[in-house]
Design a protein around this motif. Structure first.
Motif, short mmCIF file in Angstrom:
data_model
loop_
_atom_site.label_atom_id
_atom_site.label_comp_id
_atom_site.label_asym_id
_atom_site.label_seq_id
_atom_site.Cartn_x
_atom_site.Cartn_y
_atom_site.Cartn_z
N VAL A 139 1.02 -1.33 0.01
CA VAL A 139 -0.06 -0.02 0.08
C VAL A 139 0.78 1.19 0.11
CG1 VAL A 139 -1.97 -1.11 1.22
CG2 VAL A 139 -0.24 -0.16 2.47
N GLY A 140 2.18 1.13 -0.35
CA GLY A 140 2.96 2.35 -0.35
C GLY A 140 3.48 3.01 0.84
N SER A 141 3.22 2.41 2.10
CA SER A 141 3.70 2.93 3.38
C SER A 141 4.98 2.75 3.71
CB SER A 141 2.75 2.34 4.30
OG SER A 141 1.35 2.33 4.20
N THR A 142 5.70 4.20 3.96
CA THR A 142 7.13 4.08 4.79
C THR A 142 7.06 4.47 5.95
OG1 THR A 142 7.26 6.48 3.94
CG2 THR A 142 8.17 4.66 2.38
N LEU A 143 5.68 4.35 6.68
CA LEU A 143 5.43 4.60 7.96
C LEU A 143 4.37 3.94 8.39
CD1 LEU A 143 6.29 6.24 10.75
CD2 LEU A 143 4.39 7.82 9.86
N VAL A 144 4.47 3.09 9.59
CA VAL A 144 3.51 2.33 10.03
C VAL A 144 3.05 2.72 11.45
CG1 VAL A 144 3.72 0.21 8.59
CG2 VAL A 144 5.02 0.30 10.94
N SER A 145 1.86 2.60 11.94
CA SER A 145 1.56 2.96 13.17
C SER A 145 0.86 1.72 13.80
CB SER A 145 0.52 4.14 13.05
OG SER A 145 0.03 4.59 14.23
N VAL A 146 1.55 1.44 14.89
CA VAL A 146 1.33 0.16 15.76
C VAL A 146 0.90 0.38 17.09
CG1 VAL A 146 2.13 -2.20 16.37
CG2 VAL A 146 2.90 -1.11 13.95
N GLU A 147 0.20 -0.20 17.55
CA GLU A 147 -0.32 -0.42 19.01
C GLU A 147 0.90 -0.69 20.06
OE1 GLU A 147 -3.53 -2.05 22.22
OE2 GLU A 147 -3.38 -3.06 20.27
N LEU A 148 1.18 0.27 20.73
CA LEU A 148 2.35 0.04 21.61
C LEU A 148 2.80 -1.35 22.31
CD1 LEU A 148 5.09 1.60 22.85
CD2 LEU A 148 3.70 2.29 24.61
N ARG A 149 1.52 -1.75 22.90
CA ARG A 149 1.55 -2.96 23.50
C ARG A 149 1.89 -4.12 22.59
NH1 ARG A 149 3.35 -0.55 27.45
NH2 ARG A 149 2.04 1.03 28.27
N GLN A 150 1.71 -3.91 21.33
CA GLN A 150 1.98 -5.03 20.49
C GLN A 150 3.22 -4.95 19.89
OE1 GLN A 150 0.03 -7.47 19.95
NE2 GLN A 150 -1.98 -6.61 20.94
N LEU A 151 3.81 -3.97 20.20
CA LEU A 151 5.34 -3.70 19.39
C LEU A 151 6.30 -4.63 20.42
CD1 LEU A 151 5.34 -0.06 18.35
CD2 LEU A 151 5.89 -2.13 16.99
N ASN A 152 7.43 -4.83 19.49
CA ASN A 152 8.75 -5.35 19.87
C ASN A 152 9.81 -4.96 19.06
OD1 ASN A 152 8.65 -7.31 18.01
ND2 ASN A 152 7.58 -8.85 19.18
N ARG A 153 11.24 -5.40 19.53
CA ARG A 153 12.11 -4.88 18.80
C ARG A 153 12.13 -5.67 17.45
NH1 ARG A 153 15.62 -0.45 18.85
NH2 ARG A 153 16.29 -0.59 16.78
N ALA A 154 11.84 -6.87 17.30
CA ALA A 154 11.96 -7.76 16.26
C ALA A 154 10.96 -7.04 15.05
CB ALA A 154 11.40 -9.03 16.15
N ILE A 155 9.78 -6.59 15.41
CA ILE A 155 8.86 -5.87 14.47
C ILE A 155 9.57 -4.71 13.84
CG2 ILE A 155 6.76 -4.69 14.16
CD1 ILE A 155 5.47 -6.66 16.24
N VAL A 156 10.03 -3.87 14.84
CA VAL A 156 10.72 -2.45 14.47
C VAL A 156 11.91 -2.85 13.70
CG1 VAL A 156 11.96 -0.65 15.35
CG2 VAL A 156 9.96 -1.40 16.53
N ASP A 157 12.70 -3.96 13.98
CA ASP A 157 13.75 -4.31 13.01
C ASP A 157 13.28 -4.76 11.67
OD1 ASP A 157 15.49 -3.43 14.85
OD2 ASP A 157 15.86 -5.55 15.63
N ARG A 158 12.25 -5.55 11.41
CA ARG A 158 11.85 -6.14 10.17
C ARG A 158 11.43 -4.77 9.26
NH1 ARG A 158 9.36 -10.18 13.02
NH2 ARG A 158 7.23 -9.36 12.85
N CYS A 159 10.64 -3.89 10.12
CA CYS A 159 10.19 -2.93 9.22
C CYS A 159 11.46 -1.75 8.93
CB CYS A 159 9.12 -1.97 10.19
SG CYS A 159 7.86 -2.62 10.51
N GLY A 160 12.33 -1.82 9.75
CA GLY A 160 13.42 -0.98 9.25
C GLY A 160 14.46 -1.51 8.24
#
Length: 262
Positions: A198-219
């Motif tokens: 969908v062309g997103s270079t930014l995602v908005s994720v519920e804080l309590r669902q986030l972890n470093r692995a998700i952030v790293d995969r996105c990065g």
């Protein structure tokens, strides 16, 4: 949730400067390292998704505002989170079942009226970034028309949990800034691919669902991550530890907290 728009270089913690679709240059022209977006205005202090709430967010110095969009029965873009009127107004039933004139008769809190998207654009400062979240997929085409007609592509980002809504906006406006919103679905292996689709270079994720692995995969895919909802110092500490670039907040004092703890 929800989370705006724009695109200026912002430094994320531990990352190089990036061009974000979530925020535009603040009034003073300075870059910020962690941006704050007022969730439905500042819903901890004012009636959510009202002009009063959005203006309060602007006065409090937040870097932008987030709002939610539905279509009225007569096709007007109205600003409300729920698909029904019951929780936040003195009315009842689905928004889609009422024409704008009837919706305007309702009290949305402290005498505030349900605003249209156009009324919000006219009320807040002309450079204030806005994150416009599509709740009703049917609103995508109407939003795209407003963005094009009012030349808002550098100011307004389009958010949604619904891939179809973001894809439709991108098909109509290829330069639109899209932000995929997620809760638990951010853990799925398909999440990064969905954001890319969908062309997103930014995602908005519920804080309590986030972890470093998700952030790293996105990065690794060139996608930045912001969180909803960050409402206190402990939340902010977690957001920074994860290397997020910004947050959505209910609290009017969050920008001051970010600056005080930088």
């Amino acid at each position: 949730m929800g989370v705006s728009a724009g695109g200026r270089p912002l430094p994320g913690e531990g990352t190089a400067l990036v061009r974000l679709p979530g925020i535009t240059t603040p009034k003073d022209g300075n870059r910020v390292s962690f941006f704050t977006i007022g969730h439905r205005g500042v819903m901890a202090a004012e009636p959510e998704n009202t002009l009063r709430s959005f203006l309060r967010a602007e006065r409090e110095g937040l870097d932008g505002i987030e709002l939610d969009l539905h279509l009225s029965r007569d096709g007007e873009l109205v600003v409300m989170h729920d698909e029904t009127l019951d929780r936040t107004t003195d009315g009842s039933g689905p928004i889609a079942g009422q024409e704008l004139g009837k919706l305007k008769e309702l009290d949305a809190g402290l005498g505030e009226r349900i605003p249209t998207f156009g009324e919000v654009l006219d009320a807040v400062g002309p450079t204030l970034p806005i994150q416009a979240e599509i709740k009703d997929v049917a609103a995508a085409r109407s939003l795209a028309k407003v963005l094009a007609d009012r030349d808002l592509l550098d100011r307004v980002s389009v958010l949604s949990f619904h891939d179809a809504a973001l894809s439709e906006v991108r098909s109509l406006l290829p330069q639109a800034r899209t932000v995929l919103v997620a809760g638990a679905s951010a853990h799925r292996d398909t999440f990064v691919g969905r954001a890319q689709q969908v062309g997103s270079t930014l995602v908005s994720v519920e804080l309590r669902q986030l972890n470093r692995a998700i952030v790293d995969r996105c990065g690794a895919a060139g996608i930045d991550v912001m969180a909803w909802t960050v409402n206190g110092e402990r939340d902010l500490e977690l957001a920074r530890a994860l290397g997020l670039v910004g947050c959505v907040t209910d609290q009017p004092g969050m920008k001051r907290l970010v600056e005080a703890t930088a």
